[in-house]
Design an enzyme around this catalytic site. Sequence first.
Site, mmCIF file in Angstrom:
data_model
loop_
_atom_site.group_PDB
_atom_site.id
_atom_site.type_symbol
_atom_site.label_atom_id
_atom_site.label_comp_id
_atom_site.label_asym_id
_atom_site.label_seq_id
_atom_site.Cartn_x
_atom_site.Cartn_y
_atom_site.Cartn_z
ATOM 1 C CD GLU A 156 -30.853 -20.955 -15.660
ATOM 2 O OE1 GLU A 156 -31.445 -21.820 -14.997
ATOM 3 O OE2 GLU A 156 -29.630 -20.715 -15.518
ATOM 4 C CE1 TYR A 186 -32.430 -20.759 -8.411
ATOM 5 C CE2 TYR A 186 -32.723 -18.528 -7.610
ATOM 6 C CZ TYR A 186 -31.904 -19.585 -7.932
ATOM 7 O OH TYR A 186 -30.540 -19.480 -7.774
ATOM 8 C CG ASN A 192 -25.667 -22.162 -2.931
ATOM 9 O OD1 ASN A 192 -26.077 -21.118 -3.439
ATOM 10 N ND2 ASN A 192 -26.141 -23.341 -3.259
ATOM 11 C CG HIS A 204 -28.040 -19.908 -10.859
ATOM 12 N ND1 HIS A 204 -28.901 -20.948 -10.614
ATOM 13 C CD2 HIS A 204 -28.037 -19.720 -12.210
ATOM 14 C CE1 HIS A 204 -29.413 -21.366 -11.783
ATOM 15 N NE2 HIS A 204 -28.906 -20.638 -12.755
ATOM 16 N NE ARG A 229 -24.336 -27.236 -11.600
ATOM 17 C CZ ARG A 229 -25.418 -26.997 -10.833
ATOM 18 N NH1 ARG A 229 -26.241 -25.987 -11.118
ATOM 19 N NH2 ARG A 229 -25.679 -27.743 -9.791
ATOM 20 C CB THR A 251 -26.431 -27.787 -4.134
ATOM 21 O OG1 THR A 251 -26.586 -28.116 -5.509
ATOM 22 C CG2 THR A 251 -27.499 -26.799 -3.695
ATOM 23 C CG PHE A 273 -35.382 -25.150 -1.125
ATOM 24 C CD1 PHE A 273 -35.123 -24.381 -2.250
ATOM 25 C CD2 PHE A 273 -35.284 -26.528 -1.225
ATOM 26 C CE1 PHE A 273 -34.769 -24.966 -3.457
ATOM 27 C CE2 PHE A 273 -34.926 -27.132 -2.429
ATOM 28 C CZ PHE A 273 -34.681 -26.344 -3.549
ATOM 29 C CE LYS A 316 -27.509 -19.005 -5.868
ATOM 30 N NZ LYS A 316 -28.000 -20.259 -5.217
ATOM 31 N NE ARG A 371 -23.220 -23.391 -5.218
ATOM 32 C CZ ARG A 371 -24.128 -23.962 -5.991
ATOM 33 N NH1 ARG A 371 -23.975 -25.215 -6.393
ATOM 34 N NH2 ARG A 371 -25.194 -23.295 -6.380
HETATM 35 P P1 GDP Z 1 -27.933 -25.630 -7.731
HETATM 36 O O1 GDP Z 1 -28.292 -25.941 -9.154
HETATM 37 O O2 GDP Z 1 -26.661 -26.317 -7.286
HETATM 38 O O3 GDP Z 1 -27.906 -24.145 -7.429
HETATM 39 O O4 GDP Z 1 -29.069 -26.268 -6.781
HETATM 40 P P2 GDP Z 1 -30.663 -26.444 -7.017
HETATM 41 O O5 GDP Z 1 -31.044 -26.075 -8.415
HETATM 42 O O6 GDP Z 1 -31.031 -27.789 -6.509
HETATM 43 O O7 GDP Z 1 -31.276 -25.387 -5.990
HETATM 44 C C1 GDP Z 1 -31.344 -24.009 -6.319
HETATM 45 C C2 GDP Z 1 -30.914 -23.205 -5.100
HETATM 46 O O8 GDP Z 1 -31.867 -23.407 -4.048
HETATM 47 C C3 GDP Z 1 -29.580 -23.633 -4.455
HETATM 48 O O9 GDP Z 1 -28.450 -23.108 -5.102
HETATM 49 C C4 GDP Z 1 -29.737 -23.074 -3.060
HETATM 50 O O10 GDP Z 1 -29.532 -21.658 -3.022
HETATM 51 C C5 GDP Z 1 -31.211 -23.374 -2.790
HETATM 52 N N1 GDP Z 1 -31.399 -24.695 -2.149
HETATM 53 C C6 GDP Z 1 -31.228 -25.928 -2.723
HETATM 54 N N2 GDP Z 1 -31.513 -26.927 -1.863
HETATM 55 C C7 GDP Z 1 -31.864 -26.299 -0.692
HETATM 56 C C8 GDP Z 1 -32.267 -26.780 0.586
HETATM 57 O O11 GDP Z 1 -32.365 -27.990 0.829
HETATM 58 N N3 GDP Z 1 -32.558 -25.837 1.536
HETATM 59 C C9 GDP Z 1 -32.474 -24.491 1.287
HETATM 60 N N4 GDP Z 1 -32.787 -23.624 2.257
HETATM 61 N N5 GDP Z 1 -32.105 -24.007 0.082
HETATM 62 C C10 GDP Z 1 -31.794 -24.889 -0.887
HETATM 63 MG MG MG Z 2 -30.075 -25.598 -10.163
#
Ligand code: GDP
Ligand code: MG
Length: 140
Positions: A128, A51, A114, A117, A87, A93, A59, A11, A104
Amino acid sequence: MAVERTLSILKPDATRRNLTGKINAKFEEQGLRIVAQKRLHLSEAQAGAFYAVHKERPFYKDLVSFMTSGPVVVQVLEGENAVAKNREIMGATNPANAAPGTIRKEFAESIEANSVHGSDSAENAATEIAFFFSGTEIVG
Ligand code: GDP
Ligand code: MG
């Protein structure tokens, strides 16, 4: 266990801090092979579409804005159980909950910035990967 492929993105917070090599070393040291890789600056349309699954989340707007704030490196990682293994290497996350040694934990700045992805299922990985790469760009 089958050889799988998964989509990874380094990222903008990671490219800004010049962490591409350090993060790639984590994948390679733990048995994942980078079989495709390119550096891109995502458009708002691309980041929004990638996304789309999160578009109702509070968010979402911030996430699209963050993901277009600088270059990203998109990659295909290949290896045994690659989706779950990536993962694991990434960590949770929220970096506050990420295990020691994970990307992370070591590099993420916040729950949003973070660093990486990774696809969360084999089915999503296929979608993807096709979002960013044609078949001839992936060399296993
Ligand atoms: P991942 O699969 O671990 O990347 O997490 P998710 O699919 O739930 O979320 C996608 C991305 O959205 C995350 O990697 C973060 O960059 C962002 N994100 C997730 N949860 C939050 C949150 O609660 N607040 C904010 N600002 N960003 C978030
Ligand atoms: Mg995800």
